[in-house]
Design a protein around this motif. Structure first.
Motif, PDB file in Angstrom:
ATOM      1  N   CYS A 290     -11.119 -18.210 -11.644  1.00  0.00           N
ATOM      2  CA  CYS A 290     -11.981 -16.861 -11.830  1.00  0.00           C
ATOM      3  C   CYS A 290     -11.755 -15.656 -10.677  1.00  0.00           C
ATOM      4  O   CYS A 290     -11.721 -14.634 -11.068  1.00  0.00           O
ATOM      5  N   ASP A 291     -11.584 -15.969  -9.467  1.00  0.00           N
ATOM      6  CA  ASP A 291     -11.073 -15.205  -8.594  1.00  0.00           C
ATOM      7  C   ASP A 291      -9.892 -14.504  -8.860  1.00  0.00           C
ATOM      8  O   ASP A 291      -9.660 -13.127  -8.607  1.00  0.00           O
ATOM      9  N   TYR A 292      -8.948 -15.303  -9.347  1.00  0.00           N
ATOM     10  CA  TYR A 292      -7.736 -14.457  -9.786  1.00  0.00           C
ATOM     11  C   TYR A 292      -7.741 -13.487 -10.906  1.00  0.00           C
ATOM     12  O   TYR A 292      -7.065 -12.440 -10.950  1.00  0.00           O
ATOM     13  N   MET A 293      -8.612 -14.035 -11.754  1.00  0.00           N
ATOM     14  CA  MET A 293      -9.030 -13.046 -12.973  1.00  0.00           C
ATOM     15  C   MET A 293      -9.437 -11.860 -12.501  1.00  0.00           C
ATOM     16  O   MET A 293      -9.399 -10.778 -12.818  1.00  0.00           O
ATOM     17  N   LEU A 294     -10.599 -12.054 -11.636  1.00  0.00           N
ATOM     18  CA  LEU A 294     -11.339 -11.041 -11.225  1.00  0.00           C
ATOM     19  C   LEU A 294     -10.454  -9.874 -10.199  1.00  0.00           C
ATOM     20  O   LEU A 294     -10.680  -8.783 -10.460  1.00  0.00           O
ATOM     21  N   GLU A 295      -9.540 -10.295  -9.523  1.00  0.00           N
ATOM     22  CA  GLU A 295      -8.783  -9.757  -8.723  1.00  0.00           C
ATOM     23  C   GLU A 295      -7.522  -8.957  -9.417  1.00  0.00           C
ATOM     24  O   GLU A 295      -6.654  -8.371  -8.764  1.00  0.00           O
TER      25      GLU A 295
END
Length: 374
Positions: A290-295
């Motif tokens: 999710c961090d990857y998707m948000l960033e």
């Protein structure tokens, strides 16, 4: 009797880290009694890998190093579609792969592939498969016939879809060429004129680049671990729920070589793995996704379909795929498939709202909304 060892395709640092956890020697400095060969399809960075590593490390630690299982690279030992057969014939001691690859061997477990049936949490789905296995005589008889010992079955994650345009309902999906895997999901896409095309995971990135597929359906792994977020900007949870199943299986001859003490330890870790720990570790491993998707600069949104939009798709399918599964499961040797379906439904729907909120995909969409990204 010692089994063979598979050399893992790891970096030096990863090998040292893994040896520190699962080890190639016991705590007393002696070589393990059983070095099990693993055949797997899992990419090392995925949550699936995190969950199975936990299992391997726990077995190694609790047996004081007598049982060791090193991670191997995907398809290093056997081709993905041959994983189950590799474990059956002894080329591997333990295997991890999708049940859809050999659905004729796992008619009960591929039930998760029926769209909208498992619109639940990962843990509720895993528990439903485990409890049904322990209670349903037809499933137990099928496993005896197959000649494998189940360790656990879990969903790869809720189905997500990715495209380069808004995908908020069935109408938005029509006309695209969709990368889809699994016979039941293919039929679900055909029911809405979704034009499914088949692409293996490793070929999907290039397939989208070349226009073989316009859009994709996958677990969130597709966006993150297979880099499809670089190509597709709009992502959604269409309410299909869990849509496929990973399985982990042990060769019975390998199990029989364990001492009675080690069999007891193995069985205890298996029970813990299925009763919550496996998906707890999975969720921890999924947090970075999710961090990857948000960033990611190319990702514009990650939305959830509203109930009416999901219901429209579900109603186009009706109960046709459940009936199809019953027929195919019985043809593949599962006695009382209809009874199994009802038992599975009882357990898979036994989930609280709090547990659902912890599902990695549901939690990630909530984060997108909380941060004003949708």
């Amino acid at each position: 009797m010692k089994t063979r060892i598979a050399v893992a395709g790891l970096t030096v640092g990863a090998a040292i880290a893994l040896s520190a956890c699962s080890g190639t020697t016991s705590g007393t400095g002696t070589a393990p009694e059983h070095d099990l060969i693993l055949a797997t399809i899992t990419v090392d960075t995925t949550p699936q890998a995190a969950a199975i590593k936990w299992f391997f490390e726990e077995v190694n630690e609790r047996t004081d190093g007598r049982i060791n299982i090193d991670m191997t690279s995907p398809q290093e030992v056997c081709k993905a579609t041959e994983t189950a057969e590799c474990v059956r014939d002894g080329r591997a001691d333990i295997g991890v792969a999708l049940t859809d690859y050999t659905a004729q061997l796992f008619p009960a477990e591929v039930i998760v592939s029926i769209p909208f049936l498992s619109n639940s949490s990962q843990q509720a789905t895993m528990n439903a498969l485990w409890q049904a296995y322990k209670e349903h005589e037809g499933v137990q008889a099928k496993w005896e016939q197959v000649g494998l010992i189940p360790v656990g079955h879990w969903p790869a994650g809720r189905l997500t879809i990715g495209a380069n345009h808004e995908i908020n309902n069935v109408a938005d999906m029509q006309g695209d060429k969709w990368r889809v895997l699994g016979p039941y999901l293919v039929e679900a896409f055909e029911s809405i004129n979704g034009n499914p095309v088949s692409l293996p995971g490793a070929e999907t990135y290039e397939g989208v680049q070349r226009g073989v597929a316009d859009s994709i359906s996958w677990a969130i792994d597709g966006a993150v671990d297979y880099n499809l977020a670089e190509l597709l900007s709009e992502w959604a949870d269409p309410g299909v729920g869990q849509y496929n199943t990973f399985g982990m299986w042990l060769n019975p001859d390998t199990y029989e070589r364990f001492s009675d003490e080690d069999k007891k330890i193995w069985d205890e870790v298996v029970e813990e793995f299925n009763s919550g720990k496996g998906m707890e570790v999975f969720a921890e491993g999924a947090a970075h996704q999710c961090d990857y998707m948000l960033e990611h600069q190319n990702v514009n949104s990650f939305v959830r379909w509203d109930d009416s939009a999901a219901k429209e798709w579900e109603e186009k399918i009706g109960d046709s795929l459940e009936k199809q599964w019953i027929s195919e499961a019985e043809r593949n040797g599962l006695e009382d498939a209809e009874g199994y379906l009802e038992l599975y439904k009882k357990y898979v729907n036994d989930v609280t709202a709090e547990e659902l909120e912890k599902d990695p995909v549901i939690a990630c969409v909530n984060r997108f909304e909380a941060e004003g990204r949708n």
